[in-house]
Design an enzyme around this catalytic site. Structure first.
Site, PDB file in Angstrom:
ATOM      1  N   LYS A 195       6.532   0.606  -2.291  1.00 45.89           N
ATOM      2  CA  LYS A 195       6.439  -0.069  -0.913  1.00 45.89           C
ATOM      3  C   LYS A 195       7.589  -1.051  -0.781  1.00 45.89           C
ATOM      4  CE  LYS A 195       1.375  -0.069  -1.235  1.00 45.89           C
ATOM      5  NZ  LYS A 195       0.077  -0.878  -1.231  1.00 45.89           N
TER       6      LYS A 195
ATOM      7  N   ARG B 291     -11.568   0.026   0.491  1.00 50.23           N
ATOM      8  CA  ARG B 291     -12.025  -0.321   1.741  1.00 50.23           C
ATOM      9  C   ARG B 291     -12.601   0.620   2.470  1.00 50.23           C
ATOM     10  NH1 ARG B 291      -6.345  -2.138   1.761  1.00 50.23           N
ATOM     11  NH2 ARG B 291      -6.121   0.048   2.808  1.00 50.23           N
TER      12      ARG B 291
ATOM     13  N   SER C   8      -3.318  -5.620   3.724  1.00 53.95           N
ATOM     14  CA  SER C   8      -2.167  -6.397   3.668  1.00 53.95           C
ATOM     15  C   SER C   8      -1.169  -5.976   4.727  1.00 53.95           C
ATOM     16  CB  SER C   8      -1.391  -6.285   2.408  1.00 53.95           C
ATOM     17  OG  SER C   8      -2.103  -7.049   1.450  1.00 53.95           O
TER      18      SER C   8
END
Length: 166
Positions: A43, A97, A135
């Site tokens: 990332k 999540r 995020s």
């Protein structure tokens, strides 16, 4: 009695209230928790490794005062299982999540287990009020001048404003 050390790895770019929730709940399965902040990641990160480590430490000091003695924040590079071994950690904490996270997380857990069978992965689902926080979504809302104060700490809100006001 031997202390159980766990590692909660991630990029934490930035740390969210969902991360803080998983950190608190992780101490139900370990005595010491190392927040392992990854330098090597596919990332693109908004914040440098040092900035992320500093933000996490501030958030823990401000939001998790009662458990700060059980938490350590360390930036690392290289293989996570090697970092775990160097820190005598036998538990890997992975936050979930949604169901969509599970397939990827399960693959990571399986790979880590093959490389180092001493490490056990524990999945901790985010609480219902924090499941949707990611995020990357926080960064996008902040980039567009949206209010992210319900998703991250005041400290992190201020850091995001500094970056996106340039």
């Amino acid at each position: 009695m031997k202390l159980k050390t766990a590692i909660y790895p991630g990029t934490f770019d930035p740390i969210t209230l969902g991360h803080l929730d998983v950190i608190r709940r992780s101490l139900a399965v370990c005595d010491k928790l190392i927040i392992a902040v990854a330098k090597d990641t596919p990332k693109d990160t908004l914040f440098s490794l040092d900035e992320r480590v500093t933000m996490i430490k501030k958030d823990i000091e401000e939001n998790l005062k009662d458990i700060t003695g059980q938490i350590e924040v360390i930036g690392f590079k290289g293989l996570l299982v090697d970092f775990a071994d160097q820190n005598k950690a036998t538990i890997m904490i992975r936050g979930l999540r949604a169901v969509s996270d599970f397939e990827y997380e399960f693959q990571l857990a399986s790979m880590n287990s093959r490389i180092n069978p001493k490490i056990q992965t524990v999945f901790i689902p985010a609480s219902e009020t924090r499941q949707f926080i990611a995020s990357n979504l926080v960064k996008e809302v902040a980039r567009l001048n949206g209010d992210v104060s319900q998703f991250v700490s005041t400290n992190t809100v201020n850091e995001l404003k500094k970056v996106f006001s340039k």
